[in-house]
Design a protein around this motif. Structure first.
Motif, PDB file in Angstrom:
ATOM      1  N   TRP A 373      11.897 -21.650   7.655  1.00  0.00           N
ATOM      2  CA  TRP A 373      12.858 -21.325   7.053  1.00  0.00           C
ATOM      3  C   TRP A 373      13.682 -20.987   8.365  1.00  0.00           C
ATOM      4  O   TRP A 373      14.013 -20.587   8.694  1.00  0.00           O
ATOM      5  CB  TRP A 373      12.157 -20.313   5.506  1.00  0.00           C
ATOM      6  CG  TRP A 373      11.926 -20.759   4.154  1.00  0.00           C
ATOM      7  CD1 TRP A 373      12.644 -21.813   3.397  1.00  0.00           C
ATOM      8  CD2 TRP A 373      10.813 -21.386   4.174  1.00  0.00           C
ATOM      9  NE1 TRP A 373      12.350 -22.344   2.779  1.00  0.00           N
ATOM     10  CE2 TRP A 373      10.850 -22.137   2.398  1.00  0.00           C
ATOM     11  CE3 TRP A 373       9.677 -20.481   4.666  1.00  0.00           C
ATOM     12  CZ2 TRP A 373       9.523 -22.547   2.052  1.00  0.00           C
ATOM     13  CZ3 TRP A 373       7.984 -20.812   4.118  1.00  0.00           C
ATOM     14  CH2 TRP A 373       8.003 -22.081   2.689  1.00  0.00           C
ATOM     15  N   LEU A 374      12.488 -19.937   9.110  1.00  0.00           N
ATOM     16  CA  LEU A 374      13.116 -19.279  10.405  1.00  0.00           C
ATOM     17  C   LEU A 374      13.266 -21.247  11.262  1.00  0.00           C
ATOM     18  O   LEU A 374      12.889 -21.081  12.224  1.00  0.00           O
ATOM     19  CB  LEU A 374      11.832 -18.866  10.607  1.00  0.00           C
ATOM     20  CG  LEU A 374      10.513 -17.929  10.465  1.00  0.00           C
ATOM     21  CD1 LEU A 374      10.029 -17.320  11.084  1.00  0.00           C
ATOM     22  CD2 LEU A 374      12.044 -16.129  10.172  1.00  0.00           C
ATOM     23  N   SER A 375      15.319 -20.809  10.417  1.00  0.00           N
ATOM     24  CA  SER A 375      15.576 -21.998  11.340  1.00  0.00           C
ATOM     25  C   SER A 375      16.461 -21.846  11.743  1.00  0.00           C
ATOM     26  O   SER A 375      17.334 -20.489  11.577  1.00  0.00           O
ATOM     27  CB  SER A 375      15.926 -23.306  10.279  1.00  0.00           C
ATOM     28  OG  SER A 375      17.094 -21.573   9.668  1.00  0.00           O
ATOM     29  N   LEU A 376      17.117 -22.347  12.770  1.00  0.00           N
ATOM     30  CA  LEU A 376      18.431 -22.376  13.818  1.00  0.00           C
ATOM     31  C   LEU A 376      19.824 -22.089  12.374  1.00  0.00           C
ATOM     32  O   LEU A 376      20.451 -21.267  12.549  1.00  0.00           O
ATOM     33  CB  LEU A 376      18.714 -23.409  14.702  1.00  0.00           C
ATOM     34  CG  LEU A 376      18.063 -23.630  15.896  1.00  0.00           C
ATOM     35  CD1 LEU A 376      18.411 -24.678  16.708  1.00  0.00           C
ATOM     36  CD2 LEU A 376      18.254 -22.064  16.826  1.00  0.00           C
ATOM     37  N   ASP A 377      19.609 -22.842  10.811  1.00  0.00           N
ATOM     38  CA  ASP A 377      20.324 -22.589  10.459  1.00  0.00           C
ATOM     39  C   ASP A 377      20.530 -21.002   9.799  1.00  0.00           C
ATOM     40  O   ASP A 377      21.391 -20.570   9.840  1.00  0.00           O
ATOM     41  CB  ASP A 377      20.619 -23.420   9.264  1.00  0.00           C
ATOM     42  CG  ASP A 377      21.924 -22.990   7.981  1.00  0.00           C
ATOM     43  OD1 ASP A 377      22.273 -23.323   8.648  1.00  0.00           O
ATOM     44  OD2 ASP A 377      20.955 -23.326   6.853  1.00  0.00           O
ATOM     45  N   PHE A 378      19.028 -20.909   9.628  1.00  0.00           N
ATOM     46  CA  PHE A 378      19.070 -19.108   8.876  1.00  0.00           C
ATOM     47  C   PHE A 378      19.926 -18.212  10.375  1.00  0.00           C
ATOM     48  O   PHE A 378      20.368 -17.727  10.219  1.00  0.00           O
ATOM     49  CB  PHE A 378      17.921 -18.318   9.204  1.00  0.00           C
ATOM     50  CG  PHE A 378      17.577 -17.393   8.578  1.00  0.00           C
ATOM     51  CD1 PHE A 378      18.011 -16.490   8.062  1.00  0.00           C
ATOM     52  CD2 PHE A 378      16.911 -17.448   9.898  1.00  0.00           C
ATOM     53  CE1 PHE A 378      17.580 -15.484   7.928  1.00  0.00           C
ATOM     54  CE2 PHE A 378      16.206 -15.243   9.540  1.00  0.00           C
ATOM     55  CZ  PHE A 378      16.940 -14.345   8.941  1.00  0.00           C
ATOM     56  N   TYR A 379      19.092 -18.286  12.062  1.00  0.00           N
ATOM     57  CA  TYR A 379      19.388 -17.398  12.909  1.00  0.00           C
ATOM     58  C   TYR A 379      21.047 -17.209  13.013  1.00  0.00           C
ATOM     59  O   TYR A 379      21.952 -16.243  13.175  1.00  0.00           O
ATOM     60  CB  TYR A 379      18.962 -17.803  13.541  1.00  0.00           C
ATOM     61  CG  TYR A 379      17.679 -17.558  13.787  1.00  0.00           C
ATOM     62  CD1 TYR A 379      17.247 -15.702  14.194  1.00  0.00           C
ATOM     63  CD2 TYR A 379      15.695 -17.543  13.906  1.00  0.00           C
ATOM     64  CE1 TYR A 379      16.024 -15.226  13.272  1.00  0.00           C
ATOM     65  CE2 TYR A 379      15.062 -17.547  13.823  1.00  0.00           C
ATOM     66  CZ  TYR A 379      14.525 -15.701  13.688  1.00  0.00           C
ATOM     67  OH  TYR A 379      13.132 -15.350  13.568  1.00  0.00           O
ATOM     68  N   THR A 380      21.505 -18.836  12.451  1.00  0.00           N
ATOM     69  CA  THR A 380      22.987 -18.678  13.718  1.00  0.00           C
ATOM     70  C   THR A 380      23.937 -18.599  11.778  1.00  0.00           C
ATOM     71  O   THR A 380      25.005 -17.784  11.890  1.00  0.00           O
ATOM     72  CB  THR A 380      23.326 -20.376  13.865  1.00  0.00           C
ATOM     73  OG1 THR A 380      23.177 -20.883  12.775  1.00  0.00           O
ATOM     74  CG2 THR A 380      22.953 -20.582  15.086  1.00  0.00           C
ATOM     75  N   ASP A 381      23.939 -18.569  10.735  1.00  0.00           N
ATOM     76  CA  ASP A 381      23.794 -17.971   9.726  1.00  0.00           C
ATOM     77  C   ASP A 381      24.093 -16.661   9.742  1.00  0.00           C
ATOM     78  O   ASP A 381      25.571 -16.041   8.938  1.00  0.00           O
ATOM     79  CB  ASP A 381      23.552 -18.484   8.386  1.00  0.00           C
ATOM     80  CG  ASP A 381      24.942 -18.214   7.203  1.00  0.00           C
ATOM     81  OD1 ASP A 381      25.690 -19.222   6.615  1.00  0.00           O
ATOM     82  OD2 ASP A 381      23.542 -16.931   6.562  1.00  0.00           O
ATOM     83  N   VAL A 382      23.245 -15.979  10.266  1.00  0.00           N
ATOM     84  CA  VAL A 382      23.863 -14.311  10.439  1.00  0.00           C
ATOM     85  C   VAL A 382      24.774 -14.039  11.000  1.00  0.00           C
ATOM     86  O   VAL A 382      25.922 -13.274  11.170  1.00  0.00           O
ATOM     87  CB  VAL A 382      22.453 -13.593  11.184  1.00  0.00           C
ATOM     88  CG1 VAL A 382      22.817 -12.234  11.243  1.00  0.00           C
ATOM     89  CG2 VAL A 382      21.312 -13.801   9.839  1.00  0.00           C
ATOM     90  N   CYS A 383      24.726 -15.108  12.463  1.00  0.00           N
ATOM     91  CA  CYS A 383      25.974 -14.294  13.284  1.00  0.00           C
ATOM     92  C   CYS A 383      27.177 -15.033  12.929  1.00  0.00           C
ATOM     93  O   CYS A 383      28.577 -13.835  12.645  1.00  0.00           O
ATOM     94  CB  CYS A 383      25.746 -16.175  14.187  1.00  0.00           C
ATOM     95  SG  CYS A 383      24.751 -15.333  15.329  1.00  0.00           S
ATOM     96  N   LYS A 384      27.010 -15.886  11.896  1.00  0.00           N
ATOM     97  CA  LYS A 384      28.788 -15.880  10.662  1.00  0.00           C
ATOM     98  C   LYS A 384      28.816 -14.859   9.868  1.00  0.00           C
ATOM     99  O   LYS A 384      30.053 -14.681   9.732  1.00  0.00           O
ATOM    100  CB  LYS A 384      28.217 -18.173  10.461  1.00  0.00           C
ATOM    101  CG  LYS A 384      28.722 -18.557  11.176  1.00  0.00           C
ATOM    102  CD  LYS A 384      28.975 -20.151  10.457  1.00  0.00           C
ATOM    103  CE  LYS A 384      27.691 -20.574   9.781  1.00  0.00           C
ATOM    104  NZ  LYS A 384      28.009 -21.287   9.284  1.00  0.00           N
ATOM    105  N   LYS A 385      28.247 -14.488   8.900  1.00  0.00           N
ATOM    106  CA  LYS A 385      28.083 -13.700   8.431  1.00  0.00           C
ATOM    107  C   LYS A 385      28.578 -12.772   9.281  1.00  0.00           C
ATOM    108  O   LYS A 385      29.126 -11.220   8.444  1.00  0.00           O
ATOM    109  CB  LYS A 385      27.192 -13.435   7.183  1.00  0.00           C
ATOM    110  CG  LYS A 385      26.293 -14.864   6.630  1.00  0.00           C
ATOM    111  CD  LYS A 385      27.656 -14.186   5.306  1.00  0.00           C
ATOM    112  CE  LYS A 385      27.126 -16.041   4.569  1.00  0.00           C
ATOM    113  NZ  LYS A 385      26.246 -16.590   4.826  1.00  0.00           N
ATOM    114  N   ILE A 386      27.717 -11.747   9.733  1.00  0.00           N
ATOM    115  CA  ILE A 386      27.908 -10.787  10.930  1.00  0.00           C
ATOM    116  C   ILE A 386      28.986 -10.484  11.676  1.00  0.00           C
ATOM    117  O   ILE A 386      29.526  -9.115  11.518  1.00  0.00           O
ATOM    118  CB  ILE A 386      26.779  -9.707  11.311  1.00  0.00           C
ATOM    119  CG1 ILE A 386      26.776 -10.020  12.260  1.00  0.00           C
ATOM    120  CG2 ILE A 386      26.145  -9.578   9.669  1.00  0.00           C
ATOM    121  CD1 ILE A 386      24.724  -9.781  12.377  1.00  0.00           C
TER     122      ILE A 386
END
Ligand SMILES: *[C@@H]1O[C@H](CO)[C@@H](O)[C@H](O)[C@H]1NC(C)=O
Ligand SMILES: *[C@@H]1O[C@H](CO)[C@@H](O)[C@H](O)[C@H]1NC(C)=O
Ligand SMILES: *[C@@H]1O[C@H](CO)[C@@H](O)[C@H](O)[C@H]1NC(C)=O
Ligand SMILES: *[C@@H]1O[C@H](CO)[C@@H](O)[C@H](O)[C@H]1NC(C)=O
Length: 489
Positions: A373-386
């Motif tokens: 689950w430690l994926s690029l999708d997760f880390y970049t979703d944080v960029c989008k959300k915050i």
């Protein structure tokens, strides 16, 4: 009656627990360990002051200025023309202890230097805006940060006593990139630099980080230790598959609420609770640290009894989870850590716009492979959300490409830079750690050493190789300074 009392006590203890949110590993730039007496005695040698700087160095028509904080210590300063040593601040708040101990302090002592510690824009007390919206953060980038240092040097050299002074810069981690890149971009302003553990390749997908964490535990703790960790993590993944397993998992890891097993991002935060804790142990390791952790994994009481409880116990002890606290591992809670104008938010912004550095799950047989689950999708979703919906993976990749285009990635082409790495430091995977950078820019990669070890003062547990590399850096700096002096006189 007994059943009722038991229920009551269970209920009241869980009710009283204080939730703590999961945070990512952050740079630990606390001053060298073991010098508390020195700090207490010499604190008055360090002065804190401010310099006014342009907000936008690349728009001469923008008159906005801000105040950059810096500290200085002139206890060793020899007077007119003696060198200036600048410790470059990175994504943290500057602290006086770094001008009272450590390897740059020794360099200043040996060369009668004037010591400075600069604070990076948007970090610590060096603030410009009252909030960190993406709009306000657009002046936070490497180009502006390097220009701040150039402006700083130019201004400080207006003092007659520094007019003829050479400048040496020292930096660790991201600030190691800064000093190396500063030497490339402004070679006329700095004689030489010491770059400690610089991850100079901007890379969005960074599974190598956890590969080195795995390797570090193997090298320092042996197969037995890695075996315990592997069993604990395998059991954790297996426990996710059944209802009873899930309850056992939540208890072993001291979670406040049941995990949201259908939410990939909640599972990423839970995976991060695990991986970022192992990362912290490795990144801050001195010789002996990982052996002590491993000793606790191999006995039957220190961290817990079952393999899964051991991982949970290790995390609680390492992160100092109080007896009355529990982990709140929801994604919303994780995102909440980044809402305020803090160093963490500023740094996350820099990862989204310039470096990536996302510590994704490896797929090379490490103990962390299962934390997918430690994926690029997760880390970049944080960029989008915050920050901004526009900050998707393509945007982040573009930012990293830009940094590598400008600074040359793993081929920085720079002179007079001492490039130091620790072999068990996960960040060395993004640095040049096998070859010298050039004839005048040697690389030293030291076994058993971790992140930024050379910046520290001497510790009893240091290996001979560590101490030797610190000395070699000092001798090289001294030789640059004496050559420069001979050349100008
Ligand atoms: C953030 O700061 C700007 C001024 O820099 C202000 O105009 C804006 O309203 C603030 N936004 C929030 C969400 O506080
Ligand atoms: C080892 O376990 C003990 C007992 O739980 C704890 O106090 C200590 O901090 C642990 N050491 C490490 C390095 O984790
Ligand atoms: C953010 O700031 C508010 C107001 O100062 C504070 O109550 C809150 O705890 C802060 N949140 C975090 C995650 O630091
Ligand atoms: C580095 O130094 C060498 C030898 O003095 C010189 O030939 C070369 O041009 C320098 N490179 C840079 C990037 O300054």
């Amino acid at each position: 009656m007994i059943v009722f009392l038991l229920f009551l006590s269970l209920f009241s203890t869980s009710w009283a627990k204080e939730p703590r949110s999961v945070t990512m590993i952050e740079e630990d730039m606390s001053p060298p360990e073991g010098y508390d007496d020195v700090y207490a005695k010499n604190a008055r040698n360090v002065f804190v002051t401010w310099m006014s700087m342009p907000l936008d160095h690349f728009d001469h028509q923008n008159p906005t200025m801000f105040s950059m904080r810096y500290m200085f210590n002139e206890e060793f300063f020899g007077g007119d023309g003696y060198p200036i040593f600048i410790l470059a601040g990175g994504e943290w708040s500057i602290q006086a202890g770094w001008l009272l101990a450590g390897n740059m302090y020794e360099m200043a002592r040996e060369n009668k230097g004037f010591q400075v510690y600069t604070e990076h824009r948007y970090y610590g007390a060096t603030q410009i805006f009252s909030n960190f919206t993406a709009e306000n953060l657009r002046f936070l980038n490497i180009d502006q940060a390097l220009a701040d240092l150039a402006y700083f040097i130019t201004e400080i050299k207006k003092q007659p006593r520094f007019a003829e002074s050479e400048v040496i810069m020292y930096g660790g981690s991201y600030a190691a990139n800064m000093v190396m890149w500063f030497k490339k971009r402004y070679p006329h302003l700095v004689l030489g630099t010491v770059a400690s553990s610089g991850p100079i390749l901007a890379k969005v997908d960074f599974p190598e980080y956890l590969e080195v964490v795995h390797e570090a535990f193997t090298l320092e703790g042996g197969e037995e230790c890695i075996g315990h960790i592997r069993r604990g993590l395998d059991d954790t993944l297996a426990a996710m598959q059944t209802e009873s397993g899930r309850r056992l998992l939540e208890r072993s890891y001291r979670l406040c609420q049941p995990l949201d097993y259908d939410n990939e991002y909640a599972l990423a935060v839970f995976s991060g609770l695990i991986s970022w804790t192992f990362s912290t142990s490795v990144q801050q390791a001195r010789p002996g640290t990982l052996q002590s952790v491993c000793k606790n994994f191999t006995d039957h009481t220190s961290f817990g009894a079952t393999p899964m409880e051991k991982i949970g116990g290790y995390i609680a002890i390492t992160r100092g989870l109080g007896a009355n606290s529990c982990w709140s591992s929801s994604y919303d809670n994780f995102l909440n850590n980044y809402q305020n104008a803090t160093n963490s938010r500023a740094w996350y912004y820099q990862t989204c716009t310039e470096y990536g550095y996302y510590q994704t799950a490896p797929s090379s047989g490490t103990v962390f492979d299962g934390l997918k689950w430690l994926s690029l999708d997760f880390y970049t979703d944080v960029c989008k959300k915050i920050f901004d919906e526009r900050f998707d993976l393509a945007f982040v990749e573009d930012g990293a490409r830009r940094v590598n285009l400008i600074f040359g990635g793993l081929e920085p082409v720079v002179n007079n830079t001492i490039n130091i790495h620790g072999y068990i430091d996960p960040w060395r995977a993004l640095g040049v750690y096998k070859d010298d950078i050039s004839e005048t820019s040697p690389t030293y990669t030291v076994n058993r050493a971790s992140h930024c070890f050379d910046m520290q003062g001497w510790l009893r547990t240091d290996t001979i190789e560590m101490t030797a590399v610190q000395q070699r850096a000092r001798r090289t700096v001294t030789s640059w300074l004496s050559k420069a002096k001979a050349g100008t006189s």
